[in-house]
Motif scaffolding. Structure first.
Motif, PDB file in Angstrom:
ATOM      1  N   GLY A  27       9.937   9.309  -5.440  1.00 27.80           N
ATOM      2  CA  GLY A  27      10.469   7.954  -6.233  1.00 27.80           C
ATOM      3  C   GLY A  27      11.167   6.866  -5.389  1.00 27.80           C
ATOM      4  O   GLY A  27      11.119   7.089  -4.087  1.00 27.80           O
ATOM      5  N   PRO A  28      11.357   5.802  -5.890  1.00 23.80           N
ATOM      6  CA  PRO A  28      11.700   4.632  -5.454  1.00 23.80           C
ATOM      7  C   PRO A  28      13.055   4.787  -4.546  1.00 23.80           C
ATOM      8  O   PRO A  28      13.230   4.244  -3.389  1.00 23.80           O
ATOM      9  CB  PRO A  28      12.066   3.441  -6.488  1.00 23.80           C
ATOM     10  CG  PRO A  28      11.371   4.002  -7.628  1.00 23.80           C
ATOM     11  CD  PRO A  28      11.369   5.438  -7.413  1.00 23.80           C
ATOM     12  N   SER A  82       4.520  12.447   2.827  1.00 24.05           N
ATOM     13  CA  SER A  82       4.688  14.048   2.982  1.00 24.05           C
ATOM     14  C   SER A  82       3.527  14.310   2.491  1.00 24.05           C
ATOM     15  O   SER A  82       2.857  13.983   1.469  1.00 24.05           O
ATOM     16  CB  SER A  82       5.904  14.406   2.242  1.00 24.05           C
ATOM     17  OG  SER A  82       6.175  15.737   2.171  1.00 24.05           O
ATOM     18  N   GLY A  83       2.816  15.385   3.453  1.00 22.49           N
ATOM     19  CA  GLY A  83       1.699  15.776   3.086  1.00 22.49           C
ATOM     20  C   GLY A  83       0.877  16.497   4.398  1.00 22.49           C
ATOM     21  O   GLY A  83       1.693  16.774   5.534  1.00 22.49           O
ATOM     22  N   PRO A  84      -0.530  16.585   4.436  1.00 27.34           N
ATOM     23  CA  PRO A  84      -1.219  17.116   5.364  1.00 27.34           C
ATOM     24  C   PRO A  84      -0.776  16.733   6.962  1.00 27.34           C
ATOM     25  O   PRO A  84      -0.924  17.169   7.940  1.00 27.34           O
ATOM     26  CB  PRO A  84      -2.624  17.127   4.970  1.00 27.34           C
ATOM     27  CG  PRO A  84      -2.606  16.889   3.337  1.00 27.34           C
ATOM     28  CD  PRO A  84      -1.209  16.295   3.180  1.00 27.34           C
ATOM     29  N   GLY A  85      -0.957  15.226   6.811  1.00 30.60           N
ATOM     30  CA  GLY A  85      -0.933  14.603   8.254  1.00 30.60           C
ATOM     31  C   GLY A  85       0.567  14.433   8.682  1.00 30.60           C
ATOM     32  O   GLY A  85       0.902  13.721   9.658  1.00 30.60           O
ATOM     33  N   GLY A 118       0.705  -1.191  -0.091  1.00 33.04           N
ATOM     34  CA  GLY A 118       0.036   0.030   0.046  1.00 33.04           C
ATOM     35  C   GLY A 118       0.913   1.217  -0.095  1.00 33.04           C
ATOM     36  O   GLY A 118       0.360   2.307   0.476  1.00 33.04           O
ATOM     37  N   LEU A 119       2.008   1.141  -0.687  1.00 28.82           N
ATOM     38  CA  LEU A 119       2.875   2.224  -0.561  1.00 28.82           C
ATOM     39  C   LEU A 119       3.024   2.952  -1.844  1.00 28.82           C
ATOM     40  O   LEU A 119       3.611   2.161  -2.713  1.00 28.82           O
ATOM     41  CB  LEU A 119       4.425   2.019  -0.084  1.00 28.82           C
ATOM     42  CG  LEU A 119       5.043   3.097   0.676  1.00 28.82           C
ATOM     43  CD1 LEU A 119       4.307   3.631   1.885  1.00 28.82           C
ATOM     44  CD2 LEU A 119       6.532   2.515   0.964  1.00 28.82           C
ATOM     45  N   ASN A 120       2.847   4.351  -2.248  1.00 27.68           N
ATOM     46  CA  ASN A 120       3.133   4.720  -3.444  1.00 27.68           C
ATOM     47  C   ASN A 120       4.265   5.567  -3.260  1.00 27.68           C
ATOM     48  O   ASN A 120       4.417   6.702  -2.901  1.00 27.68           O
ATOM     49  CB  ASN A 120       1.841   5.724  -3.670  1.00 27.68           C
ATOM     50  CG  ASN A 120       1.992   6.394  -5.194  1.00 27.68           C
ATOM     51  OD1 ASN A 120       2.796   6.131  -5.866  1.00 27.68           O
ATOM     52  ND2 ASN A 120       1.102   7.084  -5.306  1.00 27.68           N
ATOM     53  N   LEU A 121       5.563   4.905  -4.017  1.00 23.25           N
ATOM     54  CA  LEU A 121       6.553   5.417  -3.921  1.00 23.25           C
ATOM     55  C   LEU A 121       6.875   6.673  -5.029  1.00 23.25           C
ATOM     56  O   LEU A 121       7.921   7.367  -4.978  1.00 23.25           O
ATOM     57  CB  LEU A 121       7.636   4.325  -4.238  1.00 23.25           C
ATOM     58  CG  LEU A 121       7.792   3.509  -3.309  1.00 23.25           C
ATOM     59  CD1 LEU A 121       8.991   2.358  -3.876  1.00 23.25           C
ATOM     60  CD2 LEU A 121       8.192   4.035  -1.888  1.00 23.25           C
ATOM     61  N   ALA A 122       5.927   6.755  -5.835  1.00 24.01           N
ATOM     62  CA  ALA A 122       5.724   8.106  -6.736  1.00 24.01           C
ATOM     63  C   ALA A 122       5.654   9.261  -5.905  1.00 24.01           C
ATOM     64  O   ALA A 122       6.239  10.323  -6.202  1.00 24.01           O
ATOM     65  CB  ALA A 122       4.757   8.042  -7.684  1.00 24.01           C
ATOM     66  N   CYS A 123       5.007   9.166  -4.617  1.00 21.68           N
ATOM     67  CA  CYS A 123       5.026  10.304  -3.826  1.00 21.68           C
ATOM     68  C   CYS A 123       5.875  10.539  -2.935  1.00 21.68           C
ATOM     69  O   CYS A 123       6.935   9.765  -2.734  1.00 21.68           O
ATOM     70  CB  CYS A 123       3.723  10.195  -3.068  1.00 21.68           C
ATOM     71  SG  CYS A 123       1.971   9.876  -3.987  1.00 21.68           S
TER      72      CYS A 123
END
Length: 348
Positions: free
Chosen positions: A208-209, A180-183, A125-130
């Motif tokens: 990225g990875p 990284s983000g709001p939370g 469930g990890l989006n490495l593009a973010c």
């Protein structure tokens, strides 16, 4: 085997037990355990299985008296079903945990295959593009099996699990990976609080990875430098300490700066250490004399005397903006290099 045939077999078993009053045979119990095992592997919950079996039981026993032998057999059947399901579920968790640990270890390794990492990230469930940030907690000897670490993980994931937070141990240190983000700020603050006052350093966000390992290396390096400087804060950011690797990049130049600027302090009565500690406290107090004096446990008058002595010996005044920068840089360098030597360690 279809669900209908399973229901038919279960119904025949119930009828036979009700008619004969016998106990369930070992082979029948083993079959029920295998059924629970297969269902768990398919991702079906135990409550669903029990409800399914009881629904068939209700249809078979409807309008009939149910004796003690039938109830004993039903309880034994449910226990076997739950045992098989639980065994498979635990095994599945162990496999997933092993896979997760291997993935996180790869994620924090600079030698990993980035393409393979990106491929496996979706499974967890990890989006490495973010972009992600990595926080590293001071200390060593941590292990993911440690009850304290397990408790920290449960509390952290219980509050922020929807943010795809990962907790790991690398070289005995606790590591927290946060999108990284709001939370982000709330999750990092909670991690720092749950580590029970240990110093925590957060790397910069990278995407990225390779972004996770980049942020981890920044945090790890900054944590070691913060320990050298004995910084008071328990939550620090690598972005605020970027000057340190710049200073250390040319060690020879840094040594020249320290010896050139602070060397004259050695001639003071008592050596360089008291005056260096005075400069550190003055800088940490944002050049507020009363606060610096309080930290040092001296009077404001005594502090002023020490500062005047520094000015006489170095020719640099910390109350002058440009000269202050030179002194601060030299003091940082001294703390990073352990100057004035092992025989005169700084308290920081």
């Amino acid at each position: 085997m279809s669900a209908s045939s399973d229901d038919d077999a279960w119904a025949r078993l119930l009828e036979d037990v009700a008619r004969s009053g016998r106990r369930l045979r070992r082979a029948e119990l083993d079959s029920l355990r295998e059924y629970g095992d297969r269902a768990a592997e398919q991702g079906r919950g135990l409550a669903e299985l029990v409800d399914e079996r009881l629904a068939v039981t209700g249809r078979v026993w409807e309008g009939q008296p149910v004796d003690a032998a039938s109830m004993t057999a039903l309880r034994a059947a449910m226990a076997a079903l739950a045992d098989g399901h639980g065994r498979a579920y635990r095994e599945r968790l162990r496999r997933e945990e092993a896979g997760r640990r291997e993935f996180v270890a790869d994620l924090l390794s600079s030698r990993s295959d980035l393409g393979r990492l990106a491929e496996h990230a979706e499974r967890f469930g990890l989006n490495l593009a973010c972009a992600h940030v990595v926080a590293v907690a001071e200390g060593d000897g941590y292990d993911l099996e440690d009850p304290l670490v397990r408790a920290l993980e449960r509390r952290l994931l219980g509050r922020f699990g929807e943010q795809e937070i990962l907790l790991a141990v690398k070289h005995g240190r606790l590591v927290c990976i946060v999108p990284s983000g709001p939370g982000e700020a709330a999750a990092l603050k909670a991690f720092a609080e749950l580590t029970q006052g240990r110093r925590v350093v957060v790397g910069r966000p990278h995407s990225g990875p390779g972004g996770v390992v980049h942020s981890y290396e920044e945090a790890r390096s900054a944590l070691e430098q913060a320990a050298q400087l004995d910084l008071r804060e328990t939550l620090l950011y690598a972005a605020d300490l970027l000057v340190l690797p710049v200073l250390l990049r040319d060690r020879e130049a840094l040594e020249d700066l320290v010896h050139g600027v602070l060397g004259p302090l050695r001639t003071a009565r008592g050596g360089a250490r008291p005056l260096l500690e005075t400069l550190i406290a003055y800088a940490d107090s944002r050049y507020v004399a009363a606060e610096a004096a309080r930290r040092l446990g001296v009077s404001v008058r005594a502090l002023a005397y020490r500062i005047a002595h520094v000015v006489r010996l170095t020719g640099l005044d910390p109350d002058d903006a440009l000269q202050r920068y030179t002194l601060e840089t030299a003091v940082f360098g001294a703390r990073l290099l352990g100057w004035p030597g092992q025989d005169q360690p700084l308290d920081g």
